[in-house]
Scaffold this active site. Structure first.
Site, PDB file in Angstrom:
ATOM      1  N   GLU A 275       0.852  -1.211   0.000  1.00  0.00           N
ATOM      2  CA  GLU A 275       0.000   0.000   0.000  1.00  0.00           C
ATOM      3  C   GLU A 275       0.880   1.251   0.000  1.00  0.00           C
ATOM      4  O   GLU A 275       0.561   2.247  -0.646  1.00  0.00           O
ATOM      5  CB  GLU A 275      -0.950   0.013   1.201  1.00  0.00           C
ATOM      6  CG  GLU A 275      -2.025  -1.062   1.139  1.00  0.00           C
ATOM      7  CD  GLU A 275      -2.836  -1.034  -0.148  1.00  0.00           C
ATOM      8  OE1 GLU A 275      -3.234   0.054  -0.591  1.00  0.00           O
ATOM      9  OE2 GLU A 275      -3.066  -2.116  -0.708  1.00  0.00           O
ATOM     10  N   TRP A 306     -21.438  12.579 -18.673  1.00  0.00           N
ATOM     11  CA  TRP A 306     -21.789  12.844 -17.275  1.00  0.00           C
ATOM     12  C   TRP A 306     -23.111  13.597 -17.212  1.00  0.00           C
ATOM     13  O   TRP A 306     -23.478  14.292 -18.179  1.00  0.00           O
ATOM     14  CB  TRP A 306     -20.697  13.698 -16.602  1.00  0.00           C
ATOM     15  CG  TRP A 306     -19.333  13.103 -16.615  1.00  0.00           C
ATOM     16  CD1 TRP A 306     -18.242  13.551 -17.301  1.00  0.00           C
ATOM     17  CD2 TRP A 306     -18.890  11.929 -15.894  1.00  0.00           C
ATOM     18  NE1 TRP A 306     -17.147  12.743 -17.056  1.00  0.00           N
ATOM     19  CE2 TRP A 306     -17.523  11.738 -16.192  1.00  0.00           C
ATOM     20  CE3 TRP A 306     -19.511  11.022 -15.028  1.00  0.00           C
ATOM     21  CZ2 TRP A 306     -16.759  10.688 -15.676  1.00  0.00           C
ATOM     22  CZ3 TRP A 306     -18.762   9.970 -14.512  1.00  0.00           C
ATOM     23  CH2 TRP A 306     -17.404   9.809 -14.838  1.00  0.00           C
ATOM     24  N   ASN A 341     -10.568   3.560   3.492  1.00  0.00           N
ATOM     25  CA  ASN A 341     -10.288   3.362   2.062  1.00  0.00           C
ATOM     26  C   ASN A 341     -11.437   2.693   1.316  1.00  0.00           C
ATOM     27  O   ASN A 341     -11.819   3.116   0.233  1.00  0.00           O
ATOM     28  CB  ASN A 341      -9.003   2.540   1.892  1.00  0.00           C
ATOM     29  CG  ASN A 341      -8.694   2.279   0.435  1.00  0.00           C
ATOM     30  OD1 ASN A 341      -8.566   3.208  -0.352  1.00  0.00           O
ATOM     31  ND2 ASN A 341      -8.620   1.008   0.057  1.00  0.00           N
TER      32      ASN A 341
HETATM   33  C1  LIG Z   1     -11.473   8.091  -4.272  1.00  0.00           C
HETATM   34  C2  LIG Z   1     -10.212   7.966  -3.440  1.00  0.00           C
HETATM   35  C3  LIG Z   1      -9.534   9.108  -3.041  1.00  0.00           C
HETATM   36  C4  LIG Z   1      -8.368   8.998  -2.261  1.00  0.00           C
HETATM   37  N1  LIG Z   1      -7.731  10.149  -1.877  1.00  0.00           N
HETATM   38  C5  LIG Z   1      -6.599  10.063  -1.136  1.00  0.00           C
HETATM   39  C6  LIG Z   1      -5.909  11.227  -0.729  1.00  0.00           C
HETATM   40  O1  LIG Z   1      -6.269  12.361  -1.064  1.00  0.00           O
HETATM   41  N2  LIG Z   1      -4.811  11.070   0.068  1.00  0.00           N
HETATM   42  C7  LIG Z   1      -4.342   9.843   0.445  1.00  0.00           C
HETATM   43  O2  LIG Z   1      -3.335   9.764   1.166  1.00  0.00           O
HETATM   44  N3  LIG Z   1      -4.959   8.723   0.016  1.00  0.00           N
HETATM   45  C8  LIG Z   1      -6.069   8.785  -0.740  1.00  0.00           C
HETATM   46  N4  LIG Z   1      -6.701   7.635  -1.131  1.00  0.00           N
HETATM   47  C9  LIG Z   1      -6.069   6.330  -0.847  1.00  0.00           C
HETATM   48  C10 LIG Z   1      -6.473   5.639   0.472  1.00  0.00           C
HETATM   49  O3  LIG Z   1      -7.854   5.610   0.612  1.00  0.00           O
HETATM   50  C11 LIG Z   1      -5.864   6.308   1.711  1.00  0.00           C
HETATM   51  O4  LIG Z   1      -4.477   6.493   1.537  1.00  0.00           O
HETATM   52  C12 LIG Z   1      -6.066   5.445   2.946  1.00  0.00           C
HETATM   53  O5  LIG Z   1      -7.426   5.187   3.169  1.00  0.00           O
HETATM   54  C13 LIG Z   1      -5.467   6.154   4.153  1.00  0.00           C
HETATM   55  O6  LIG Z   1      -5.690   5.437   5.326  1.00  0.00           O
HETATM   56  P1  LIG Z   1      -4.495   4.708   6.068  1.00  0.00           P
HETATM   57  O7  LIG Z   1      -3.375   5.652   6.290  1.00  0.00           O
HETATM   58  O8  LIG Z   1      -5.079   4.052   7.258  1.00  0.00           O
HETATM   59  O9  LIG Z   1      -4.066   3.633   5.002  1.00  0.00           O
HETATM   60  P2  LIG Z   1      -3.258   2.261   5.155  1.00  0.00           P
HETATM   61  O10 LIG Z   1      -4.137   1.180   4.628  1.00  0.00           O
HETATM   62  O11 LIG Z   1      -2.747   2.099   6.518  1.00  0.00           O
HETATM   63  O12 LIG Z   1      -2.078   2.435   4.112  1.00  0.00           O
HETATM   64  C14 LIG Z   1      -0.800   2.994   4.460  1.00  0.00           C
HETATM   65  C15 LIG Z   1      -0.462   4.145   3.555  1.00  0.00           C
HETATM   66  O13 LIG Z   1      -0.341   3.710   2.210  1.00  0.00           O
HETATM   67  C16 LIG Z   1      -0.810   4.737   1.334  1.00  0.00           C
HETATM   68  N5  LIG Z   1      -1.967   4.216   0.587  1.00  0.00           N
HETATM   69  C17 LIG Z   1      -2.853   3.282   1.000  1.00  0.00           C
HETATM   70  N6  LIG Z   1      -3.745   3.032   0.020  1.00  0.00           N
HETATM   71  C18 LIG Z   1      -3.412   3.825  -1.013  1.00  0.00           C
HETATM   72  C19 LIG Z   1      -3.948   4.033  -2.313  1.00  0.00           C
HETATM   73  N7  LIG Z   1      -5.011   3.348  -2.765  1.00  0.00           N
HETATM   74  N8  LIG Z   1      -3.360   4.954  -3.119  1.00  0.00           N
HETATM   75  C20 LIG Z   1      -2.274   5.641  -2.709  1.00  0.00           C
HETATM   76  N9  LIG Z   1      -1.714   5.478  -1.490  1.00  0.00           N
HETATM   77  C21 LIG Z   1      -2.280   4.588  -0.656  1.00  0.00           C
HETATM   78  C22 LIG Z   1      -1.252   5.904   2.201  1.00  0.00           C
HETATM   79  O14 LIG Z   1      -0.177   6.819   2.281  1.00  0.00           O
HETATM   80  C23 LIG Z   1      -1.506   5.242   3.544  1.00  0.00           C
HETATM   81  O15 LIG Z   1      -1.351   6.106   4.645  1.00  0.00           O
HETATM   82  C24 LIG Z   1      -7.878   7.715  -1.909  1.00  0.00           C
HETATM   83  C25 LIG Z   1      -8.562   6.575  -2.331  1.00  0.00           C
HETATM   84  C26 LIG Z   1      -9.728   6.693  -3.073  1.00  0.00           C
HETATM   85  C27 LIG Z   1     -10.453   5.445  -3.500  1.00  0.00           C
END
Ligand SMILES: Cc1cc2nc3c(=O)[nH]c(=O)nc-3n(C[C@H](O)[C@H](O)[C@H](O)COP(=O)(O)OP(=O)(O)OC[C@H]3O[C@@H](n4cnc5c(N)ncnc54)[C@H](O)[C@@H]3O)c2cc1C
Length: 476
Positions: A275, A306, A341
């Site tokens: 991730e 759209w 997420n």
């Molecule tokens: C529509 C949409 C918009 C999003 N917008 C953002 C945003 O603006 N900023 C953001 O940081 N993330 C975004 N994400 C990705 C993801 O949802 C979040 O990073 C995640 O939910 C953050 O929670 P966590 O730190 O507990 O993630 P964890 O599951 O603990 O993951 C650890 C880290 O990995 C990175 N990560 C995890 N999943 C993703 C992913 N799919 N894409 C890129 N990096 C990821 C993040 O930095 C996260 O903190 C988005 C996802 C979707 C579907």
């Protein structure tokens, strides 16, 4: 010798390559410049500003504990750096790189301008494990698919160890004047963010605490736990990574040090690191395809039919669509500045497919309300869900909020927490109150259309409409 370190998305003292390099050259002047215009179309949204206010306050305090301080100014970054360089007689300027198109353009111009005047400028990598230009396909092209991208990253040298936090920082003989953080007026005027401090401590210490919590409570079961919206199964490190209160190297190293007790735990650690890999991939894409912040990577989606609707967009933003999981998620976002997420995927699919509202509208709302709003990750997340980006979910994969609730919030705790007016409904009625009997609704004190909205759209009808719109686009 005096060096300026220009702090941006690296609000930390430990593992900060720019700060380390500046400190090695002599006296250090740590600087933060509030320059929203320099971010072009993507100046910080409301929730990000709240984080900046508290993150900068905490960084200034940490610097003062080392005998230093944060010099804060507002205005055009190039002009301010120029006057600070004169005032402090700095011989070098250091910063950690940013990857957003507007920041790259601005930073390159600043670098050139100082170079031509004999002041050394050094940029460093403080935010990514792999620079976007270091990873390419065999034919030397950028990757558009995650798995080979990440394989190629993992084949590279092992990660460096994080740099230690400086024990002391020498300052200049005369400190330049700075503005107070309060004078930047970053905190929202409304009471909207009042609850944020309950959820977030935007400091370097706060990041370390969150990492420790994750390692103790959730890392070993991350592979399955990350999908459950009703438990804290993920790391919640996204805003800390975005603002640089923690670096990906620190996170990588902490996970790498753990000794998995069995194959399932090992798989969880690997999934977690992948991730972090998606974050790398998002930055790789943003760097190589900068137009994707506003346009689909798959250009055929520029003609997508759209159907904009102000009313429906507002109902989605305010968490009153009448679809409980969507409303729970949108209210979690509003109250805490963060969303799970899986919930992000569900609400993004609902907006772009069931409501046929363009992904750019959703991305803009997230930009304003997420504390982790990140141009690379947000762009990738929206384009992935809308089916128009790199390695995207196919357009015809339309998340069903009801079955997503059944699978990933089986007892309905997530919905009950954020949509308390449905609290007393039994599952599975809670997931689809429009199918509940009058008796069940009455017992739970729910009056559809009054205490909770009727569904804005019919999920199955709008699913068919979305697929027809997709065929329509492909036909063109
Ligand atoms: C529509 C949409 C918009 C999003 N917008 C953002 C945003 O603006 N900023 C953001 O940081 N993330 C975004 N994400 C990705 C993801 O949802 C979040 O990073 C995640 O939910 C953050 O929670 P966590 O730190 O507990 O993630 P964890 O599951 O603990 O993951 C650890 C880290 O990995 C990175 N990560 C995890 N999943 C993703 C992913 N799919 N894409 C890129 N990096 C990821 C993040 O930095 C996260 O903190 C988005 C996802 C979707 C579907």
């Amino acid at each position: 010798m005096t060096a300026i370190v220009w702090l941006r998305h690296d609000l930390r003292l430990a593992d900060n390559p720019a700060l380390r390099a500046a400190a090695e050259s002599g006296a250090v002047v740590p600087v933060y410049i509030w320059d929203p215009e320099g971010d072009g179309d993507w100046s910080p949204g409301g929730a990000s500003k709240w984080w900046w206010h508290h993150g900068l306050t905490s960084l200034d305090k940490s610097l003062r504990d080392l005998g230093s301080r944060l010099v804060v100014r507002q205005g055009r970054s190039g002009e301010i750096l120029e006057s600070l360089a004169k005032e402090t007689e700095a011989e070098s300027i250091h910063w950690n790189r940013r990857y957003e198109p507007a920041a790259i353009k601005r930073d390159s111009a600043i670098k050139e301008s100082f170079k031509s005047r004999g002041i050394e400028v050094q940029s460093h990598n403080g935010s990514l494990l792999f620079e976007p230009w270091e990873v390419s396909t065999k034919s030397d092209a950028p990757y558009k698919v995650f798995s080979p991208f990440w394989r190629s990253c993992l084949e590279k040298e092992s990660q460096r160890s994080p740099l230690a936090r400086p024990q002391q920082l020498d300052g200049p003989e005369h400190w330049p004047e700075g503005d107070s953080i309060d004078s930047l007026q970053l905190e929202p005027q409304l009471d909207w963010a009042d609850e944020f401090p309950r959820w977030w401590d935007p400091s370097e210490k706060g990041a370390q605490k969150e990492l420790e919590r994750f390692i103790e409570e959730a890392a070993a079961t991350y592979k399955s736990g990350r999908n459950r919206m009703d438990v804290d199964g993920s790391s919640r490190l996204s805003p800390y990574l975005h603002f640089g209160a923690i670096s990906p190297h620190q996170v990588w190293h902490a996970i790498d040090q753990l000794k998995p007790s069995n194959g399932t735990v090992k798989a969880s650690y690997e999934t977690y690191l992948s991730e972090i890999g998606w974050r790398e991939f998002a930055h790789h894409l943003l760097y190589h395809f900068p137009h994707t912040t506003g346009n689909a990577l798959r250009s055929e989606f520029d003609d997508f039919p759209w159907e904009p609707s102000k009313n429906e967009l507002e109902a989605w933003q305010q968490g009153r669509t009448g679809v409980p999981l969507v409303d729970a998620a949108m209210r979690q976002l509003w109250r805490t500045g963060w969303m799970h997420n899986r919930a992000r995927m569900v609400v993004a699919s609902f907006l772009t497919k069931n409501l046929l509202i363009a992904w750019q509208e959703g991305a803009a709302w997230f930009w304003d309300t997420l504390v982790d709003a990140d141009l690379a990750n947000n762009t990738l997340g929206w384009q992935w869900t809308a089916g128009c980006g790199a390695d995207a979910a196919p357009y015809f994969r339309i998340f069903n909020p009801v079955s997503q609730s059944e699978k990933h919030d089986p007892k309905g705790d997530y919905i009950r927490r954020w949509v308390p007016e449905l609290e007393k409904l039994d599952t599975p009625d809670l997931f689809k109150p429009w199918e509940a009997s009058n008796d069940a609704l009455e017992r739970a004190g729910v009056n559809l259309g009054e205490t909770y909205p009727e569904p804005l759209v019919d999920l199955s009808e709008t699913r068919k409409r979305a697929l027809a719109a997709y065929d329509d686009m492909r036909g063109k």
